[in-house]
Write a protein that holds these residues in place. Structure first.
Motif, PDB file in Angstrom:
ATOM      1  N   GLN A 155     -16.837  -4.494   9.790  1.00 19.37           N
ATOM      2  CA  GLN A 155     -17.835  -4.103  10.775  1.00 19.37           C
ATOM      3  C   GLN A 155     -18.701  -5.308  11.122  1.00 19.37           C
ATOM      4  O   GLN A 155     -19.265  -5.957  10.238  1.00 19.37           O
ATOM      5  CB  GLN A 155     -18.704  -2.967  10.230  1.00 19.37           C
ATOM      6  CG  GLN A 155     -19.749  -2.447  11.211  1.00 19.37           C
ATOM      7  CD  GLN A 155     -20.373  -1.153  10.741  1.00 19.37           C
ATOM      8  OE1 GLN A 155     -19.686  -0.266  10.241  1.00 19.37           O
ATOM      9  NE2 GLN A 155     -21.683  -1.032  10.898  1.00 19.37           N
ATOM     10  N   ILE A 156     -18.801  -5.604  12.419  1.00 22.19           N
ATOM     11  CA  ILE A 156     -19.528  -6.767  12.917  1.00 22.19           C
ATOM     12  C   ILE A 156     -20.737  -6.291  13.710  1.00 22.19           C
ATOM     13  O   ILE A 156     -20.585  -5.521  14.665  1.00 22.19           O
ATOM     14  CB  ILE A 156     -18.621  -7.634  13.814  1.00 22.19           C
ATOM     15  CG1 ILE A 156     -17.365  -8.061  13.053  1.00 22.19           C
ATOM     16  CG2 ILE A 156     -19.375  -8.843  14.347  1.00 22.19           C
ATOM     17  CD1 ILE A 156     -16.292  -8.663  13.950  1.00 22.19           C
ATOM     18  N   GLU A 157     -21.911  -6.724  13.315  1.00 15.59           N
ATOM     19  CA  GLU A 157     -23.123  -6.402  14.070  1.00 15.59           C
ATOM     20  C   GLU A 157     -23.383  -7.548  15.046  1.00 15.59           C
ATOM     21  O   GLU A 157     -23.684  -8.668  14.651  1.00 15.59           O
ATOM     22  CB  GLU A 157     -24.311  -6.206  13.126  1.00 15.59           C
ATOM     23  CG  GLU A 157     -24.135  -5.044  12.153  1.00 15.59           C
ATOM     24  CD  GLU A 157     -23.923  -3.699  12.838  1.00 15.59           C
ATOM     25  OE1 GLU A 157     -24.391  -3.544  13.994  1.00 15.59           O
ATOM     26  OE2 GLU A 157     -23.288  -2.819  12.237  1.00 15.59           O
ATOM     27  N   ASP A 158     -23.227  -7.264  16.321  1.00 15.78           N
ATOM     28  CA  ASP A 158     -23.307  -8.276  17.377  1.00 15.78           C
ATOM     29  C   ASP A 158     -24.440  -7.901  18.319  1.00 15.78           C
ATOM     30  O   ASP A 158     -24.225  -7.323  19.383  1.00 15.78           O
ATOM     31  CB  ASP A 158     -21.964  -8.337  18.102  1.00 15.78           C
ATOM     32  CG  ASP A 158     -21.911  -9.419  19.175  1.00 15.78           C
ATOM     33  OD1 ASP A 158     -22.878 -10.203  19.277  1.00 15.78           O
ATOM     34  OD2 ASP A 158     -20.899  -9.484  19.907  1.00 15.78           O
ATOM     35  N   GLY A 159     -25.664  -8.233  17.928  1.00 11.84           N
ATOM     36  CA  GLY A 159     -26.817  -7.842  18.739  1.00 11.84           C
ATOM     37  C   GLY A 159     -26.875  -6.338  18.876  1.00 11.84           C
ATOM     38  O   GLY A 159     -26.839  -5.613  17.872  1.00 11.84           O
ATOM     39  N   PRO A 160     -26.914  -5.810  20.098  1.00 14.26           N
ATOM     40  CA  PRO A 160     -26.971  -4.358  20.279  1.00 14.26           C
ATOM     41  C   PRO A 160     -25.624  -3.673  20.050  1.00 14.26           C
ATOM     42  O   PRO A 160     -25.546  -2.450  20.047  1.00 14.26           O
ATOM     43  CB  PRO A 160     -27.405  -4.202  21.739  1.00 14.26           C
ATOM     44  CG  PRO A 160     -26.892  -5.432  22.418  1.00 14.26           C
ATOM     45  CD  PRO A 160     -27.002  -6.529  21.392  1.00 14.26           C
TER      46      PRO A 160
END
Length: 328
Positions: A238-243
């Motif tokens: 899981q990648i958190e990319d800003g929003p």
């Protein structure tokens, strides 16, 4: 290296053919930029669609070739079943894993523009369903590119433009009728020299290009999720990319939350129909076995087993019916 805007990358899906027909007709013949287009082709097929669009364009239109030089004044369409990506001064066509359930996908093209063009590039998102292109638009914006989005109210399918605007709030929504003029006004403008590229952006580009990214590096992109890849059944990071929340597996399949949900839904649908087929076949075979069994007790046990499979078949049919009608 040029310090002027000289590259336009465009992505679109459903409803995109209509938008491209207007856009290519309006772009000037002497546009001082190369235009690279990733379209999710419909049943028209890529060659027929490109042939039709060629008739509307004042600029030469061609299909991408691996190693092709990128020159101003040309329009290049991605070929089916390969990602089209920008290199230093030429194109790469790679059969990397699907991204957002597409190949070619818009995100790899935009991400390559982010890495190799940065402020020299304009990214344009046109009509389409789902949200392919949103992560790529965010990547290009992060390295200084200018993002234009077909205004959702002028798009046949506003999902992709709306997703791009959510991912890049600074993006400029533009009505289709003035989009070509906006692109022409931005091209050839002086721009800052390209700066540094975030390491994870370069890594994701390597993954799409099958350039030997290692599992150890891939694990640095995010945290382990409880989900498996619907394509290959590998674990998803899981990648958190800003929003945005995105997912990748070791083989390179990439998803937004929306595309992962759509892919899981298709996989579940296939599993349910496979189970239905297996139960129907099992019930029929056991019924046939019962008819050929001489012992009364043995025949009774087989018939009871067939009844249980038939009851399960009815339950599966009801589950499938409720999914198709949206009932709880």
């Amino acid at each position: 290296m040029s310090h002027h805007v000289d590259t336009v990358v465009i992505g679109g899906s459903a409803g995109c053919f209509t938008a491209l027909r207007r856009l290519l007709a309006d772009l000037p013949e002497d546009l001082p930029a190369a235009v690279l287009i990733c379209q999710h082709f419909s049943s028209l097929g890529e060659k027929h669609a490109v042939d039709l669009l060629r008739g509307y364009s004042k600029m030469p239109v061609t299909l991408a070739e691996d190693g092709m030089e990128i020159e101003a004044g040309q329009i290049i369409f991605a070929r089916p079943d390969v990602h089209m990506m920008i290199g230093q001064d030429h194109l790469h066509l790679r059969r990397g894993a699907h991204e957002n359930n597409f190949r070619p996908a818009i995100d790899p093209l935009f991400r390559s523009a982010a890495v190799y063009r940065g402020p020299r590039a304009i990214g344009v998102i046109l009509s389409g369903m789902m949200d392919d292109g949103a992560a790529g638009a965010r990547a290009l914006h992060r390295t200084g590119g200018h993002i234009l989005v077909q205004s959702p109210d002028s798009a046949d399918f506003p999902d992709m433009p709306s997703a791009a605007l959510a991912a890049v709030p600074e993006a400029e929504p533009v009505p289709l009728e003035t989009l070509a003029a906006e692109i022409a006004a931005l091209t050839n403008r002086p721009c800052k020299p390209p700066g540094g590229v975030p390491w994870e952006m370069g890594l994701e580009l390597k993954i799409a290009g099958l350039e030997g990214a290692t599992m150890a590096n891939e694990e640095r992109l995010g945290e382990l999720s409880p989900y498996n890849c619907p394509h290959c059944n590998g674990v998803l990071w899981q990648i958190e990319d800003g929003p945005m929340t995105r997912f990748r597996c070791h083989t390179g399949h990439a998803y937004t939350m929306e595309s992962l949900n759509a892919s899981q839904d298709r996989a579940l649908d296939e599993s349910l129909f496979n189970a239905l087929r297996a139960h129907k076949g099992r019930a029929a075979l056991i019924r046939q076995m019962a008819r050929k069994t001489e012992g009364t007790e043995s025949r009774r046990r087989l018939e009871e087993r067939a009844v249980r499979y038939e009851e399960d078949t009815e339950r599966l049919q009801q589950i499938i019916k409720n999914r198709n009608t949206g009932q709880p």
